[in-house]
Structures are given as C-alpha cells and as structure tokens.
Design a protein around this motif. Structure first.
Motif, PDB file in Angstrom:
ATOM      1  N   LEU A   1       4.510   4.165  11.311  1.00 22.97           N
ATOM      2  CA  LEU A   1       3.267   4.608  11.945  1.00 22.97           C
ATOM      3  C   LEU A   1       2.077   3.768  11.526  1.00 22.97           C
ATOM      4  O   LEU A   1       1.105   3.650  12.265  1.00 22.97           O
ATOM      5  CB  LEU A   1       2.999   6.076  11.601  1.00 22.97           C
ATOM      6  N   ILE A   2       2.133   3.201  10.312  1.00 24.05           N
ATOM      7  CA  ILE A   2       0.994   2.466   9.760  1.00 24.05           C
ATOM      8  C   ILE A   2       1.475   1.117   9.251  1.00 24.05           C
ATOM      9  O   ILE A   2       2.503   1.019   8.587  1.00 24.05           O
ATOM     10  CB  ILE A   2       0.328   3.245   8.601  1.00 24.05           C
ATOM     11  N   THR A   3       0.730   0.067   9.575  1.00 26.05           N
ATOM     12  CA  THR A   3       0.951  -1.258   8.998  1.00 26.05           C
ATOM     13  C   THR A   3      -0.170  -1.535   8.008  1.00 26.05           C
ATOM     14  O   THR A   3      -1.351  -1.453   8.357  1.00 26.05           O
ATOM     15  CB  THR A   3       0.956  -2.337  10.087  1.00 26.05           C
ATOM     16  N   TYR A   4       0.181  -1.845   6.756  1.00 24.10           N
ATOM     17  CA  TYR A   4      -0.814  -2.111   5.736  1.00 24.10           C
ATOM     18  C   TYR A   4      -1.186  -3.584   5.757  1.00 24.10           C
ATOM     19  O   TYR A   4      -0.361  -4.466   6.026  1.00 24.10           O
ATOM     20  CB  TYR A   4      -0.282  -1.737   4.352  1.00 24.10           C
ATOM     21  N   LEU A   5      -2.442  -3.867   5.444  1.00 25.85           N
ATOM     22  CA  LEU A   5      -2.957  -5.232   5.463  1.00 25.85           C
ATOM     23  C   LEU A   5      -3.721  -5.502   4.174  1.00 25.85           C
ATOM     24  O   LEU A   5      -4.343  -4.598   3.604  1.00 25.85           O
ATOM     25  CB  LEU A   5      -3.898  -5.445   6.654  1.00 25.85           C
ATOM     26  N   ASP A   6      -3.678  -6.785   3.714  1.00 22.79           N
ATOM     27  CA  ASP A   6      -4.535  -7.138   2.589  1.00 22.79           C
ATOM     28  C   ASP A   6      -5.924  -7.502   3.111  1.00 22.79           C
ATOM     29  O   ASP A   6      -6.205  -7.360   4.303  1.00 22.79           O
ATOM     30  CB  ASP A   6      -3.923  -8.275   1.763  1.00 22.79           C
ATOM     31  N   GLU A   7      -6.791  -7.958   2.221  1.00 22.29           N
ATOM     32  CA  GLU A   7      -8.184  -8.199   2.610  1.00 22.29           C
ATOM     33  C   GLU A   7      -8.306  -9.261   3.697  1.00 22.29           C
ATOM     34  O   GLU A   7      -9.271  -9.271   4.454  1.00 22.29           O
ATOM     35  CB  GLU A   7      -9.000  -8.620   1.382  1.00 22.29           C
ATOM     36  N   ASP A   8      -7.310 -10.173   3.771  1.00 20.84           N
ATOM     37  CA  ASP A   8      -7.370 -11.236   4.770  1.00 20.84           C
ATOM     38  C   ASP A   8      -6.716 -10.833   6.086  1.00 20.84           C
ATOM     39  O   ASP A   8      -6.643 -11.630   7.011  1.00 20.84           O
ATOM     40  CB  ASP A   8      -6.674 -12.494   4.224  1.00 20.84           C
ATOM     41  N   GLY A   9      -6.209  -9.587   6.151  1.00 18.82           N
ATOM     42  CA  GLY A   9      -5.562  -9.135   7.363  1.00 18.82           C
ATOM     43  C   GLY A   9      -4.096  -9.485   7.436  1.00 18.82           C
ATOM     44  O   GLY A   9      -3.451  -9.287   8.464  1.00 18.82           O
ATOM     45  N   THR A  10      -3.525  -9.999   6.327  1.00 20.04           N
ATOM     46  CA  THR A  10      -2.099 -10.313   6.287  1.00 20.04           C
ATOM     47  C   THR A  10      -1.306  -9.041   6.022  1.00 20.04           C
ATOM     48  O   THR A  10      -1.698  -8.245   5.169  1.00 20.04           O
ATOM     49  CB  THR A  10      -1.817 -11.343   5.175  1.00 20.04           C
ATOM     50  N   PRO A  11      -0.188  -8.833   6.750  1.00 18.00           N
ATOM     51  CA  PRO A  11       0.621  -7.629   6.486  1.00 18.00           C
ATOM     52  C   PRO A  11       0.991  -7.496   5.018  1.00 18.00           C
ATOM     53  O   PRO A  11       1.340  -8.472   4.350  1.00 18.00           O
ATOM     54  CB  PRO A  11       1.858  -7.846   7.375  1.00 18.00           C
ATOM     55  N   LEU A  12       0.903  -6.276   4.519  1.00 19.11           N
ATOM     56  CA  LEU A  12       1.123  -5.980   3.104  1.00 19.11           C
ATOM     57  C   LEU A  12       2.291  -5.013   2.992  1.00 19.11           C
ATOM     58  O   LEU A  12       2.375  -4.032   3.725  1.00 19.11           O
ATOM     59  CB  LEU A  12      -0.147  -5.347   2.509  1.00 19.11           C
ATOM     60  N   GLU A  13       3.199  -5.313   2.063  1.00 16.66           N
ATOM     61  CA  GLU A  13       4.331  -4.417   1.847  1.00 16.66           C
ATOM     62  C   GLU A  13       3.826  -3.082   1.300  1.00 16.66           C
ATOM     63  O   GLU A  13       2.895  -3.057   0.496  1.00 16.66           O
ATOM     64  CB  GLU A  13       5.318  -5.030   0.845  1.00 16.66           C
ATOM     65  N   PRO A  14       4.442  -1.951   1.699  1.00 20.56           N
ATOM     66  CA  PRO A  14       3.990  -0.645   1.210  1.00 20.56           C
ATOM     67  C   PRO A  14       4.015  -0.521  -0.303  1.00 20.56           C
ATOM     68  O   PRO A  14       3.214   0.212  -0.883  1.00 20.56           O
ATOM     69  CB  PRO A  14       4.979   0.327   1.872  1.00 20.56           C
ATOM     70  N   ASN A  15       4.913  -1.271  -0.970  1.00 19.25           N
ATOM     71  CA  ASN A  15       4.965  -1.160  -2.430  1.00 19.25           C
ATOM     72  C   ASN A  15       3.879  -1.967  -3.117  1.00 19.25           C
ATOM     73  O   ASN A  15       3.850  -2.043  -4.349  1.00 19.25           O
ATOM     74  CB  ASN A  15       6.347  -1.591  -2.942  1.00 19.25           C
ATOM     75  N   ASN A  16       2.963  -2.588  -2.350  1.00 21.56           N
ATOM     76  CA  ASN A  16       1.845  -3.319  -2.936  1.00 21.56           C
ATOM     77  C   ASN A  16       0.505  -2.630  -2.687  1.00 21.56           C
ATOM     78  O   ASN A  16      -0.541  -3.207  -2.960  1.00 21.56           O
ATOM     79  CB  ASN A  16       1.796  -4.754  -2.386  1.00 21.56           C
ATOM     80  N   THR A  17       0.516  -1.420  -2.134  1.00 20.09           N
ATOM     81  CA  THR A  17      -0.735  -0.687  -1.950  1.00 20.09           C
ATOM     82  C   THR A  17      -1.223  -0.177  -3.304  1.00 20.09           C
ATOM     83  O   THR A  17      -0.440  -0.062  -4.259  1.00 20.09           O
ATOM     84  CB  THR A  17      -0.525   0.500  -1.002  1.00 20.09           C
ATOM     85  N   PRO A  18      -2.530   0.141  -3.442  1.00 23.41           N
ATOM     86  CA  PRO A  18      -3.023   0.667  -4.717  1.00 23.41           C
ATOM     87  C   PRO A  18      -2.238   1.882  -5.196  1.00 23.41           C
ATOM     88  O   PRO A  18      -1.957   2.012  -6.392  1.00 23.41           O
ATOM     89  CB  PRO A  18      -4.485   1.014  -4.401  1.00 23.41           C
ATOM     90  N   SER A  19      -1.841   2.787  -4.289  1.00 23.49           N
ATOM     91  CA  SER A  19      -1.087   3.979  -4.695  1.00 23.49           C
ATOM     92  C   SER A  19       0.239   3.587  -5.322  1.00 23.49           C
ATOM     93  O   SER A  19       0.614   4.096  -6.391  1.00 23.49           O
ATOM     94  CB  SER A  19      -0.851   4.885  -3.490  1.00 23.49           C
ATOM     95  N   ALA A  20       0.964   2.658  -4.657  1.00 18.38           N
ATOM     96  CA  ALA A  20       2.265   2.239  -5.175  1.00 18.38           C
ATOM     97  C   ALA A  20       2.114   1.509  -6.504  1.00 18.38           C
ATOM     98  O   ALA A  20       2.916   1.707  -7.428  1.00 18.38           O
ATOM     99  CB  ALA A  20       2.970   1.356  -4.147  1.00 18.38           C
ATOM    100  N   ARG A  21       1.063   0.679  -6.621  1.00 16.27           N
ATOM    101  CA  ARG A  21       0.865  -0.040  -7.887  1.00 16.27           C
ATOM    102  C   ARG A  21       0.502   0.920  -9.016  1.00 16.27           C
ATOM    103  O   ARG A  21       0.931   0.736 -10.155  1.00 16.27           O
ATOM    104  CB  ARG A  21      -0.238  -1.099  -7.715  1.00 16.27           C
ATOM    105  N   ALA A  22      -0.302   1.952  -8.706  1.00 16.47           N
ATOM    106  CA  ALA A  22      -0.662   2.925  -9.723  1.00 16.47           C
ATOM    107  C   ALA A  22       0.564   3.693 -10.205  1.00 16.47           C
ATOM    108  O   ALA A  22       0.732   3.947 -11.408  1.00 16.47           O
ATOM    109  CB  ALA A  22      -1.717   3.887  -9.188  1.00 16.47           C
ATOM    110  N   LEU A  23       1.434   4.079  -9.281  1.00 13.80           N
ATOM    111  CA  LEU A  23       2.671   4.764  -9.669  1.00 13.80           C
ATOM    112  C   LEU A  23       3.547   3.873 -10.534  1.00 13.80           C
ATOM    113  O   LEU A  23       4.152   4.310 -11.512  1.00 13.80           O
ATOM    114  CB  LEU A  23       3.449   5.171  -8.418  1.00 13.80           C
ATOM    115  N   ARG A  24       3.592   2.578 -10.163  1.00 15.16           N
ATOM    116  CA  ARG A  24       4.482   1.653 -10.856  1.00 15.16           C
ATOM    117  C   ARG A  24       3.947   1.264 -12.232  1.00 15.16           C
ATOM    118  O   ARG A  24       4.711   1.171 -13.194  1.00 15.16           O
ATOM    119  CB  ARG A  24       4.682   0.415  -9.987  1.00 15.16           C
ATOM    120  N   SER A  25       2.628   1.047 -12.333  1.00 15.61           N
ATOM    121  CA  SER A  25       2.056   0.538 -13.585  1.00 15.61           C
ATOM    122  C   SER A  25       1.540   1.632 -14.506  1.00 15.61           C
ATOM    123  O   SER A  25       1.383   1.410 -15.701  1.00 15.61           O
ATOM    124  CB  SER A  25       0.899  -0.413 -13.260  1.00 15.61           C
ATOM    125  N   GLY A  26       1.256   2.813 -13.951  1.00 13.61           N
ATOM    126  CA  GLY A  26       0.657   3.864 -14.762  1.00 13.61           C
ATOM    127  C   GLY A  26      -0.810   3.627 -15.048  1.00 13.61           C
ATOM    128  O   GLY A  26      -1.402   4.277 -15.908  1.00 13.61           O
TER     129      GLY A  26
END
Length: 815
Positions: free
Chosen positions: A173-198
């Motif tokens: 339903l949603i395509t994530y993008l980085d600041e340049d508008g390049t498609p971003l993998e869901p595991n690289n969103t801030p939420s996913a990084r926060a879960l992964r890194s603590g």
C-alpha cells in the motif's frame, strides 16, 4: 468450621430458609460486627444502599432455583469504609442429594477495581490526547503488531485503521522514499532502525500513498523497553509522524528560486524601493562586467549608455508605476565601456498593502538571445545528433502529407526503421562510436529519398521516413531495398569497419490507416515482424500482424511479472551413460507456468526474454535454483553429479557472468565442478575478444564448460583449441535423422571423432530411439540424453529416478 475461620476469604453459609447462619471470623473481623448482629438478614445492613436491591434480589433469585451465582457489591468495613467485594455462592446438597442451603466466599477487590478504573481513565486520557494531536502516532510491538494509533496517523498515511493493523500489507500500500525520492526498503525506516538498534531514530521520510499521492514526513521513532530498562530487550516502538509536505515544498521552491536566480542565463538585478541594488546574479557579471561587490549599493543608472532621452525613461517609469511592469529593448554600457543592446523587463514588487518594496530587473544581451532562439527553434524540430527532423517536425509534415494525399487522392507510405543490433555496438564500443555511426546512417538514408520526402530520427536507433506521392506499394518496396543495399557496405568509424542493417516496417495510407497514430502503430508492428523474419529486411503491414503484436505484448507483460510471482520452474532431463544406463548428470530446463496463460513453451518466451533483456535476471534465478537443487540431491545422499545450465548470449555479454556464477555457487554451497555451463558456438564467436579471459575466470571457479548445439554454428577447430571447453553436445537436429539420413550420420560420426581427438567428452541430445542409441554406441559416443531415457521432469520426479539408480531404457551393447 474452625478451618474456615482461618481462611483469608470471607465465608458465609445459609440454610433452607435463605437466612445466613454462619460467618467465619474473617468476615466478622472485616465488618467489625458480632455473629448475632450478622445472623439471618443482619449482614445486609452492611451492604451499600446503592447495591442493596441488586445484591439481595440476585441472591434470592438464585436461591429459588438453586444455581451458583457471582456478584459484586460494596460492603461496609469495620472502619466505615465501603469496600468492593466479589461474592461467589454455591448450593449445598447432603449425601442424599437434598438441597440444604448455600455456602459463599467473598474477596476484597477494591484495589483491583480502582486499578482498572485508573487504567480506563488513563486510556481515556491517552485516547483523547492522541485524537487531539495533529501529529500521527503509531505504536507497535517488536513483531510489528499494532498496539495503538490515532486518527491523524491514518489521515497522514492515507490508510484506514484496518489497513494500518495489517502490517504485512503495508508494503503493497505504501512505498517508502529517502530524502532524494529514491525507494527505501521498509527495514530502513526510522521505526525499523529504532527497533533494530534500540536507539531513537529520526529523519525525513517520503511515502507514495495508496491513492497515488506523495507525502513527506518527519518521523521520530523511540524504542520501548521491558520495565523501561534500556538494557532490556526492545519490546516495541512509538513513532510520531508529521506531514511536512507543504513546508518541504516551500523550502524546495525557495531553493529552486535561489538556484534559478543564481544560474539563470539572464542577468537579474534586485533593488529596494529607492532603486538601490541589493543583489545581482552571476549572469549580471558576465553581461555587464561589474562584480556583485561593485554593483550592490549603486543604482541601475550604473549601466546607462546615454543612448535614450529623458522621455524614454519617463514613459518606462510611468508604465512601472501604473501597471507594475515594463518590458522592452534598451541600450546599456558594460564596465569596459562597450555598448550592447539588451532585452529588459522591470517588475515592481508590492507588499500586502500595495506599497512598492522592491524592483526586479531581468536583462540579457539581445544578440545572444536571438542566437539562442534560433538554436532552440532548430532543436525543437530537429534531432541534435543527426540534424534530421524530430518527432515534432515529422508529425507536422506527416499531418500535411495526409491532408494533401486526402485532397488529391494520393497514397503515402510511412516506413519505420530500426537499426539491427545497434545496442551491441553502443555497449561494446561506446556511445561516441555509436553516435558517429548514427550520423553516417542518417547521411545514407537522406540520399535514398527525394527532397519532398522526410527522413526523421525518433531517438536511439529508430528512424521514420515519409514517402509522398507513392503510386503503388512497389515504390515503397524499391526505396526499402535501396536503403538495405546502401546500408550493406560497412561504415568506417575511427578506423573501425562497422557493418549494420535495418529492419523496416511499411504502412500505407489509406490501406493501413488514415491517421498519424494508426500509421505509426502499424508501421512499428510491421517492423517487429521484419525483425522476427531475420532482420535486414522489410515487411508491409497486414491486419494479422496486429493480432500477433497484441499476443506478444500480453506475453511480455506476463513475463515481466513471472519471476516475482514465482511462476518459473526448473525441469531436469537426465544425461545417461550409454554403456551402463546410469544417470551421470542432468540438464536444467526452464519452464513457465503462467497463472493466467497456463503453460507456455520455452520456444515462445525465451526469445522474447532475450529481446527485452529479462533473460539476465531470469538466468541468474536459473543458476541459483539449479545449484541449490544439486546440493539438495547431494544432501539427500545421492552421488554428486553435474547439473548443466544454459547461458544466453545476452546474459554472457550484459552481466558479470563470473560474479553471477560465483555468487550462485557461494549461496548454495555447491562445489564448482558439479556445475556445467552450456554455451552456444555463436555466443563464443560473437562475444568479443575478452571471451577467452571470461572463460578462463569461469574455469578458475572449477565449473565445467560445454558447447551446446554443436554442429549448427561455426564448428571451428581453431576456437575449440582456444577455449577451455570440456564437452561437445551434438545437436538433436543431427541425431533425429541419423538412422535415415546418411549426411546426418556422417556429421554425428565426425563430431564424435573430433571430440575424441581433442580429448573432449561428447554427448548426443535428442536421443529417442534404440536405433539411434545403438549407432551412438557403435561410434564411441559415451553419453546421451533424450526421450528414450526420460523427458524433462520436475526435481521430485528426478529424485525418484536417482533412487532407482538407472533409467528404464536398457543399454544396447555395440555389435
């Protein structure tokens, strides 16, 4: 009953008359009353007035039908405080099953109810807070399950609450993008990084929503820990999202405006209301010679040439004051004293109350502008590389030609030309050589037509030609033949002799269409049929081509999704030792089972995959799958055997085939000696001078190399000596008729002898009869594959054959 006196629960008992006749000491201590005071109905005096009727009626109703009950009510404690208790009553029966009364136990649940009430109040406050927030809030646990969210989150993300709950569906339903508008993998969103890194994560995040709109968000993700201990495992993440689309748009517009200002080819001057220069751009310095430091603080009169009189300037300022704008030509003077005509526009900038705050002047050297306009006018209608008319001019001329042909009852021809294998030249020799070749092609094309005809380059290697006043279709055919003849001699480009040809499609007006769009479409379709007919030829359009074109388009669309939808499957055809009948290897063969079109022949989809470039990712999938299957058979306890994989010429040229093979071996754990790569003779001869180096690198990985369909191509001893191949595969076209056709038998015999002479293994494809098998054995061919032994089978079926140890076909001993 003395045991009940020591229980922490409040115990009571009643008789047949529904009157209470026992209370344990815990009850009496709780109420602070004596047994005599509680006896009978006395205990009800401690029930809260608001609960009295409900409590007594519940008790009596159940007593009447002798069923268990459970109820909550408030009971006054000895200190006068009412406490919430839960009262559980059960009917009592004697040894004969006769009802003798009730016994009940009560527990103080005041603290639990208070806690629940506090939690409900807290949830209510939290819900109210979340609902009132302008920012979106999403809380998920460590597995991605949605714990809480607010309405703003749904509105920002463009999702319903149900969609937001379905974590697995969000990626569709949603395509994530980085600041340049390049498609971003869901595991690289801030939420996913926060879960992964603590650790808290924040940043800008773009999303393409399900409704097609794009939003820019500021996302702030904070991890949640067990017991709020950062050393504990992460149990979830709270993410706030703010829609900053408008702000980002404004910032981008500001940056764009500044970029336009600084990089504009026209000089720009910004002054205050008193005409003092506040800012100039780089072009101002280029045009006038004055630096920004020299101009700022001065007035535009710095550029005055003295060429215009007072009335000129009075009229100019009158227009600016009345209309807020003036545009015209003016003569100015540069810093070095030279004069130049310029085009000047001045705009007044007013604030909200209408008072002038700034003036903006844009000026340019009119000579440069006129030259630029001439160049732009040419480029707007011509191809910059070849100077030929482009799409725009061709469309205009084709419209005129159609109108003229309609008025005068004439015929015109539209020719669609595609340069054969131009991409190979571009990729191997570089774009500069490719551009020089296109320029030479354009010159030869122009010499093939009349001045009244139009030759146009559409881009890339595509050209269109409009032939007017065509009397009969043969006129267009003669032009096509002339083009093919003229393209025959090679082009000398920087000392390199480059041969090329055209595939030409021809559509005629009015037979094949009466509009520009239809003629172009049909000429394009005819061109594709020319390609399919072997290239370097031409074809006239007919309606059957449309049907084939639609089928081809449908097939290509399906092919583009087949890999992602896991519609491909590998079948394996056993390769058999002719003396023993033992399976000594398998060839991996690609099959496509479309969910829409069903099973599709490789003869249909593999050439199409080659043409549209999809053979590269498909080939990598085949490599990886075949290697994994070979390892699976070995892990199942079967003796190691080579699995053969076909390599296409495009895959060999366009991808780093060595890296692809190495990656497939590494990912599967397969030893390289159990992978055999099958290459065609034409691939080896046409892939460029570095093919030997590539094959050497492949051999360094330990893999086996075989030449597929041997005998149908060059069959040169020279390249057999040059390339490190291990095996020759006799093409099935020779094997099929070797018992009936002496020529085929001679060819097969020669190939087998050639292989023996060069110490190469020889395997015959397409072995289908015992007679063929007997011939191969007599001539010393050691291995074969074909329907005599087994058709291509799924991996599970091949596993069954491996368990049997050999194939049903009985080996035939040579006479």
């Amino acid at each position: 009953m003395s045991l009940f006196d020591h229980l922490p629960a409040l115990i009571w008992r009643s008789g047949l008359n529904a009157k209470c006749n026992y209370f344990n000491q815990t009850w009496l201590n709780f109420t602070g009353r004596s047994f005599e005071q509680e006896f009978g109905d006395g205990w009800t005096t401690g029930v809260h007035p608001e609960d009295f009727d409900r409590c007594v009626s519940t008790y009596l109703e159940h007593f009447a039908v002798r069923t268990p009950f459970e109820m909550e009510y408030r009971l006054r404690r000895h200190d006068g405080e009412y406490r919430w208790i839960i009262d559980t009553g059960r009917p009592i029966f004697d040894a004969d099953g006769e009802f003798v009364g009730y016994i009940g136990s009560c527990l103080d649940i005041t603290d639990r109810r208070n806690t629940e009430a506090e939690l409900r109040e807290r949830e209510t406050r939290l819900g109210t807070l979340l609902a009132s927030m302008g920012e979106g809030v999403v809380m998920r646990d460590a597995s991605g399950r949605l714990l809480a969210h607010n309405v703003a989150a749904c509105e920002i993300l463009g999702l319903s609450s149900d969609q937001l709950h379905d974590w697995s569906a969000l990626e569709t339903l949603i395509t994530y993008l980085d600041e340049d508008g390049t498609p971003l993998e869901p595991n690289n969103t801030p939420s996913a990084r926060a879960l992964r890194s603590g650790l808290p994560q924040a940043g800008m995040l773009g999303i393409d929503r399900a409704d097609g709109s794009r939003r820019w968000l500021w996302s702030n993700a904070v991890p949640l820990f067990e017991d709020d201990d950062p050393a504990a495992p992460v149990r979830g993440v709270v993410t706030t999202i703010a829609d900053i689309t408008v702000r980002r748009t404004h910032e981008e517009q500001s940056r764009l405006a500044w970029t336009v200002f600084q990089n504009s080819v026209e000089a720009i001057i910004v002054t205050d209301a008193d005409e003092r220069i506040l800012s100039v751009n780089r072009a101002f310095t280029d045009v006038t010679g004055y630096t920004a430091e020299e101009a700022i603080g001065q007035t535009p009169r710095l550029l005055c040439s003295g060429h215009h009189d007072k009335a000129f300037y009075e009229a100019m300022w009158r227009d600016i004051n009345i209309m807020g704008f003036w545009q015209g030509e003016i003569h100015d003077r540069r810093k070095n004293g030279t004069f130049y005509p310029s085009s000047l526009s001045i705009s007044a900038v007013r604030n909200k109350v209408g008072r002038v705050t700034h003036y903006v002047a844009v000026l340019s050297d009119i000579t440069e502008r006129k030259a630029s306009e001439a160049r732009i006018a040419f480029l707007a209608q011509h191809d910059p590389l070849t100077g030929l008319p482009n799409r725009t001019l061709l469309r205009d001329r084709l419209d005129q030609a159609l109108a003229s042909a309609t008025r005068h009852g004439k015929r015109i021809a539209l020719m669609f030309l595609d340069l054969d294998r131009f991409k190979t030249i571009n990729d191997s020799l570089g774009h500069m050589i490719g551009d020089r070749l296109l320029q030479g092609v354009a010159q030869r094309l122009t010499s093939c037509v009349r001045e009244t005809d139009t030759v146009s380059r559409q881009g890339g290697d595509e050209f269109l030609i409009v032939l007017t006043d065509v009397d009969v279709p043969d006129d267009a055919a003669r032009v096509a033949e002339k083009i093919l003849d003229l393209l025959g001699p090679p082009f000398d480009v920087d000392g390199q002799q480059l041969g090329t040809s055209f595939s030409i499609g021809i559509a005629l007006y009015p037979e094949d269409g009466n509009s520009v769009e239809l003629l172009m479409k049909n000429a394009d379709t005819a061109m594709y049929h020319a390609k399919e007919s072997g290239r370097n030829t031409y074809r006239f359009f007919d309606e059957a081509m449309n049907v084939n074109a639609l089928e081809r388009l449908h097939l290509e669309n399906g092919l583009r999704h087949a890999l992602a939808q896991e519609e491909f499957q590998l079948f394996y055809q056993p390769q058999v030792d002719l003396m023993s009948g033992r399976i000594i290897g398998v060839e991996a063969l690609l099959r496509w089972f479309s969910g829409v079109m069903g099973g599709i022949s490789p003869a249909r989809f593999i050439p199409l995959a080659e043409e549209c470039g999809l053979i590269v990712p498909i080939g990598e999938w085949v490599l990886g799958t075949a290697c994994r299957q070979a390892v699976a058979w070995q892990d199942a306890g079967f003796p190691p055997m080579p699995v053969a994989v076909n390599l296409s010429a495009l895959q060999f040229r366009r991808s780093d085939i060595v890296a692809s093979v190495a990656a497939a071996l590494a990912a599967s754990g397969l030893d390289g000696r159990w992978l055999e790569l099958e290459l065609t003779e034409s691939l080896l001869m046409q892939s460029g001078p570095d093919v030997s180096a590539t094959l050497a690198r492949l051999k360094a990985l330990g893999v086996r190399l075989s030449i597929d369909d041997f005998g149908t191509g060059y069959s040169s001893l020279a390249y057999l000596k040059r390339f490190p191949v291990d095996r020759l595969k006799v093409d099935q076209s020779f094997v099929r008729d070797l018992t009936d056709d002496p020529d085929d038998a001679t060819i097969v015999r020669a190939i087998i002898q050639l292989g023996h002479s060069l110490h190469l293994e020889v395997i015959a494809e397409g072995t289908e009869t015992p007679e063929q098998m007997a011939f191969l054995l007599r001539e010393g061919c050691s291995a074969a594959q074909g329907y005599l032994f087994s058709p291509p089978l799924p991996a599970d079926a091949v596993t069954g054959l491996l368990e049997a140890g050999s194939l049903p076909a009985t080996p035939i001993r040579p006479l």
